[in-house]
Design a protein around this motif. Structure first.
Motif, PDB file in Angstrom:
ATOM      1  N   GLN A 117       7.539  17.633  -2.970  1.00 45.62           N
ATOM      2  CA  GLN A 117       6.954  17.908  -1.662  1.00 45.62           C
ATOM      3  C   GLN A 117       5.643  18.665  -1.799  1.00 45.62           C
ATOM      4  OE1 GLN A 117      10.136  19.945   0.361  1.00 45.62           O
ATOM      5  NE2 GLN A 117      10.996  18.060   1.189  1.00 45.62           N
ATOM      6  N   GLN A 118       5.602  19.629  -2.729  1.00 43.74           N
ATOM      7  CA  GLN A 118       4.353  20.354  -2.960  1.00 43.74           C
ATOM      8  C   GLN A 118       3.269  19.419  -3.471  1.00 43.74           C
ATOM      9  OE1 GLN A 118       5.299  23.565  -5.614  1.00 43.74           O
ATOM     10  NE2 GLN A 118       6.475  24.714  -4.086  1.00 43.74           N
ATOM     11  N   ARG A 119       3.643  18.515  -4.374  1.00 45.45           N
ATOM     12  CA  ARG A 119       2.673  17.560  -4.906  1.00 45.45           C
ATOM     13  C   ARG A 119       2.163  16.643  -3.802  1.00 45.45           C
ATOM     14  NH1 ARG A 119      -1.527  16.629  -7.926  1.00 45.45           N
ATOM     15  NH2 ARG A 119      -1.639  14.484  -8.708  1.00 45.45           N
ATOM     16  N   ILE A 120       3.079  16.183  -2.943  1.00 47.12           N
ATOM     17  CA  ILE A 120       2.683  15.319  -1.830  1.00 47.12           C
ATOM     18  C   ILE A 120       1.746  16.064  -0.889  1.00 47.12           C
ATOM     19  CG2 ILE A 120       3.551  14.137   0.223  1.00 47.12           C
ATOM     20  CD1 ILE A 120       6.039  13.415  -1.384  1.00 47.12           C
ATOM     21  N   SER A 121       2.068  17.342  -0.593  1.00 46.40           N
ATOM     22  CA  SER A 121       1.209  18.141   0.275  1.00 46.40           C
ATOM     23  C   SER A 121      -0.177  18.312  -0.335  1.00 46.40           C
ATOM     24  CB  SER A 121       1.852  19.506   0.525  1.00 46.40           C
ATOM     25  OG  SER A 121       1.023  20.319   1.320  1.00 46.40           O
ATOM     26  N   SER A 122      -0.213  18.557  -1.658  1.00 47.70           N
ATOM     27  CA  SER A 122      -1.502  18.702  -2.339  1.00 47.70           C
ATOM     28  C   SER A 122      -2.302  17.403  -2.282  1.00 47.70           C
ATOM     29  CB  SER A 122      -1.273  19.121  -3.792  1.00 47.70           C
ATOM     30  OG  SER A 122      -2.495  19.196  -4.498  1.00 47.70           O
ATOM     31  N   LEU A 123      -1.624  16.277  -2.499  1.00 49.00           N
ATOM     32  CA  LEU A 123      -2.309  14.984  -2.435  1.00 49.00           C
ATOM     33  C   LEU A 123      -2.816  14.698  -1.023  1.00 49.00           C
ATOM     34  CD1 LEU A 123       0.055  12.799  -4.662  1.00 49.00           C
ATOM     35  CD2 LEU A 123      -2.207  13.672  -5.251  1.00 49.00           C
ATOM     36  N   GLU A 124      -2.031  15.073  -0.018  1.00 42.47           N
ATOM     37  CA  GLU A 124      -2.473  14.869   1.359  1.00 42.47           C
ATOM     38  C   GLU A 124      -3.719  15.692   1.653  1.00 42.47           C
ATOM     39  OE1 GLU A 124       0.914  15.844   3.680  1.00 42.47           O
ATOM     40  OE2 GLU A 124       1.842  13.847   3.494  1.00 42.47           O
ATOM     41  N   GLN A 125      -3.758  16.934   1.150  1.00 42.53           N
ATOM     42  CA  GLN A 125      -4.949  17.763   1.339  1.00 42.53           C
ATOM     43  C   GLN A 125      -6.160  17.141   0.647  1.00 42.53           C
ATOM     44  OE1 GLN A 125      -3.968  21.700  -0.017  1.00 42.53           O
ATOM     45  NE2 GLN A 125      -2.576  22.116   1.686  1.00 42.53           N
ATOM     46  N   GLU A 126      -5.952  16.619  -0.566  1.00 45.06           N
ATOM     47  CA  GLU A 126      -7.052  15.970  -1.274  1.00 45.06           C
ATOM     48  C   GLU A 126      -7.542  14.742  -0.506  1.00 45.06           C
ATOM     49  OE1 GLU A 126      -5.838  15.069  -5.208  1.00 45.06           O
ATOM     50  OE2 GLU A 126      -5.548  17.165  -5.816  1.00 45.06           O
ATOM     51  N   VAL A 127      -6.605  13.983   0.045  1.00 43.16           N
ATOM     52  CA  VAL A 127      -6.987  12.792   0.812  1.00 43.16           C
ATOM     53  C   VAL A 127      -7.783  13.190   2.047  1.00 43.16           C
ATOM     54  CG1 VAL A 127      -6.074  10.907   2.214  1.00 43.16           C
ATOM     55  CG2 VAL A 127      -5.105  11.355  -0.036  1.00 43.16           C
ATOM     56  N   ARG A 128      -7.322  14.253   2.751  1.00 42.21           N
ATOM     57  CA  ARG A 128      -8.061  14.702   3.932  1.00 42.21           C
ATOM     58  C   ARG A 128      -9.457  15.179   3.559  1.00 42.21           C
ATOM     59  NH1 ARG A 128      -2.845  16.692   5.547  1.00 42.21           N
ATOM     60  NH2 ARG A 128      -3.289  18.701   4.573  1.00 42.21           N
ATOM     61  N   ALA A 129      -9.564  15.910   2.432  1.00 47.27           N
ATOM     62  CA  ALA A 129     -10.882  16.379   1.993  1.00 47.27           C
ATOM     63  C   ALA A 129     -11.792  15.202   1.645  1.00 47.27           C
ATOM     64  CB  ALA A 129     -10.724  17.309   0.792  1.00 47.27           C
ATOM     65  N   LYS A 130     -11.237  14.199   0.956  1.00 45.76           N
ATOM     66  CA  LYS A 130     -12.040  13.026   0.605  1.00 45.76           C
ATOM     67  C   LYS A 130     -12.433  12.238   1.850  1.00 45.76           C
ATOM     68  CE  LYS A 130     -10.255  12.509  -4.087  1.00 45.76           C
ATOM     69  NZ  LYS A 130      -9.509  11.657  -5.050  1.00 45.76           N
ATOM     70  N   ASP A 131     -11.532  12.184   2.828  1.00 48.68           N
ATOM     71  CA  ASP A 131     -11.869  11.502   4.078  1.00 48.68           C
ATOM     72  C   ASP A 131     -13.023  12.211   4.782  1.00 48.68           C
ATOM     73  OD1 ASP A 131      -9.959   9.587   3.684  1.00 48.68           O
ATOM     74  OD2 ASP A 131      -8.437  10.557   4.932  1.00 48.68           O
ATOM     75  N   ALA A 132     -12.969  13.554   4.793  1.00 44.64           N
ATOM     76  CA  ALA A 132     -14.051  14.313   5.428  1.00 44.64           C
ATOM     77  C   ALA A 132     -15.370  14.079   4.692  1.00 44.64           C
ATOM     78  CB  ALA A 132     -13.703  15.798   5.449  1.00 44.64           C
ATOM     79  N   THR A 133     -15.304  14.079   3.341  1.00 43.40           N
ATOM     80  CA  THR A 133     -16.521  13.820   2.563  1.00 43.40           C
ATOM     81  C   THR A 133     -17.046  12.416   2.815  1.00 43.40           C
ATOM     82  OG1 THR A 133     -15.720  15.322   0.833  1.00 43.40           O
ATOM     83  CG2 THR A 133     -17.478  13.800   0.238  1.00 43.40           C
ATOM     84  N   THR A 134     -16.141  11.454   2.897  1.00 45.52           N
ATOM     85  CA  THR A 134     -16.546  10.069   3.161  1.00 45.52           C
ATOM     86  C   THR A 134     -17.206   9.943   4.527  1.00 45.52           C
ATOM     87  OG1 THR A 134     -14.735   9.254   1.769  1.00 45.52           O
ATOM     88  CG2 THR A 134     -15.717   7.698   3.320  1.00 45.52           C
ATOM     89  N   LYS A 135     -16.631  10.612   5.534  1.00 39.34           N
ATOM     90  CA  LYS A 135     -17.222  10.566   6.872  1.00 39.34           C
ATOM     91  C   LYS A 135     -18.607  11.202   6.879  1.00 39.34           C
ATOM     92  CE  LYS A 135     -12.843  10.546   9.404  1.00 39.34           C
ATOM     93  NZ  LYS A 135     -11.970  11.286  10.359  1.00 39.34           N
ATOM     94  N   GLN A 136     -18.756  12.327   6.155  1.00 39.90           N
ATOM     95  CA  GLN A 136     -20.058  12.984   6.096  1.00 39.90           C
ATOM     96  C   GLN A 136     -21.090  12.086   5.413  1.00 39.90           C
ATOM     97  OE1 GLN A 136     -19.965  16.757   4.118  1.00 39.90           O
ATOM     98  NE2 GLN A 136     -22.164  17.150   4.389  1.00 39.90           N
ATOM     99  N   LEU A 137     -20.698  11.481   4.290  1.00 36.71           N
ATOM    100  CA  LEU A 137     -21.615  10.583   3.586  1.00 36.71           C
ATOM    101  C   LEU A 137     -21.961   9.363   4.443  1.00 36.71           C
ATOM    102  CD1 LEU A 137     -20.073  10.671  -0.012  1.00 36.71           C
ATOM    103  CD2 LEU A 137     -22.155  11.806   0.783  1.00 36.71           C
ATOM    104  N   GLN A 138     -20.974   8.851   5.177  1.00 32.50           N
ATOM    105  CA  GLN A 138     -21.236   7.710   6.052  1.00 32.50           C
ATOM    106  C   GLN A 138     -22.203   8.088   7.160  1.00 32.50           C
ATOM    107  OE1 GLN A 138     -20.035   4.569   5.529  1.00 32.50           O
ATOM    108  NE2 GLN A 138     -21.423   3.963   7.180  1.00 32.50           N
ATOM    109  N   SER A 139     -22.042   9.319   7.694  1.00 37.40           N
ATOM    110  CA  SER A 139     -22.961   9.784   8.732  1.00 37.40           C
ATOM    111  C   SER A 139     -24.377   9.921   8.183  1.00 37.40           C
ATOM    112  CB  SER A 139     -22.476  11.121   9.288  1.00 37.40           C
ATOM    113  OG  SER A 139     -23.371  11.624  10.253  1.00 37.40           O
ATOM    114  N   GLU A 140     -24.485  10.496   6.963  1.00 33.01           N
ATOM    115  CA  GLU A 140     -25.806  10.619   6.345  1.00 33.01           C
ATOM    116  C   GLU A 140     -26.409   9.244   6.062  1.00 33.01           C
ATOM    117  OE1 GLU A 140     -25.256  12.993   2.907  1.00 33.01           O
ATOM    118  OE2 GLU A 140     -24.849  14.856   4.016  1.00 33.01           O
ATOM    119  N   LEU A 141     -25.581   8.305   5.633  1.00 31.38           N
ATOM    120  CA  LEU A 141     -26.070   6.950   5.374  1.00 31.38           C
ATOM    121  C   LEU A 141     -26.560   6.291   6.655  1.00 31.38           C
ATOM    122  CD1 LEU A 141     -26.450   4.574   3.429  1.00 31.38           C
ATOM    123  CD2 LEU A 141     -24.064   3.939   3.859  1.00 31.38           C
ATOM    124  N   ASP A 142     -25.808   6.478   7.746  1.00 29.83           N
ATOM    125  CA  ASP A 142     -26.234   5.910   9.027  1.00 29.83           C
ATOM    126  C   ASP A 142     -27.564   6.511   9.471  1.00 29.83           C
ATOM    127  OD1 ASP A 142     -23.940   4.400   9.037  1.00 29.83           O
ATOM    128  OD2 ASP A 142     -22.814   5.788  10.324  1.00 29.83           O
TER     129      ASP A 142
END
Length: 201
Positions: A119-144
């Motif tokens: 469960q801790q590993r899953i929670s950590s992976l979920e946090q990493e996914v959310r962080a990567k999603d935020a980074t992806t959205k920021q990069l997409q905004s900069e690209l736009d």
């Protein structure tokens, strides 16, 4: 010779019958358990009319040592070392719920303990996914934004090229018109007469 063979054959038959009788009368000393009842009485003999020695709680392990001819009662030894007879219908070979509950609780505790790191590993992976999603959205905004700036620059460049071409066209057209007018004016200017060389003669 025949008498000897008959004696040997008879001895084999007697031995086989005796062995079978012993195997049938041999008690089953495997561990059994009292079925899911509140408690049952332990009697001094194979029947309810015998004196009650005590009771055995449900789920308690007992050792079966003998049974009566009908199979309705069996002799057992309980966990306190008491020997008595109980009704065979209350004797089972599988542990009762009371007996297996601690083991099940232990297995559940071990399972939960093994699940906690997952469960801790899953929670950590979920946090990493959310962080990567935020980074992806920021990069997409900069690209736009960059694409919008590129589009604006391309439009401005196209407008500047069109304006320059128009300016060249106007300048060239004005020069051509001026040349035409100049040519027309030159045709209307009076021609200069040639001076005659004979006037001196």
């Amino acid at each position: 010779m025949r008498a000897l063979a008959a004696v040997i054959l008879g001895w084999c038959v007697v031995t086989t019958g005796f062995a079978q009788q012993n195997s049938e009368q041999a008690p089953n000393t495997a561990t059994h358990f009292i079925s899911e009842e509140v408690f049952i009485f332990m009697h001094a003999g194979p029947g309810r009319n015998y004196r009650i020695l005590g009771s055995v709680a449900a789920g308690m392990p007992v050792t079966r040592t003998d049974s009566d001819e009908t199979g309705d009662f069996v002799e057992v030894i309980d966990s306190q070392g008491r020997t008595g007879w109980i009704e065979s219908e209350y004797l089972v070979t599988t542990p009762s719920f009371r007996e297996t509950l601690p083991q099940l609780q232990e297995q559940l505790t071990e399972a939960l303990a093994s699940v906690a790191p997952l469960q801790q590993r899953i929670s950590s992976l979920e946090q990493e996914v959310r962080a990567k999603d935020a980074t992806t959205k920021q990069l997409q905004s900069e690209l736009d934004s960059a694409n919008e700036r590129i589009t604006a620059l391309q439009s401005a460049q196209s407008d500047a090229e069109d304006a320059l071409q128009m300016k060249w066209l106007l300048n060239g057209g004005g020069l051509a018109v001026g040349c035409i007018i100049l040519g027309i004016l030159l045709t209307y200017l009076p021609k200069r007469r040639k001076r005659s060389d004979n006037w001196m003669n």
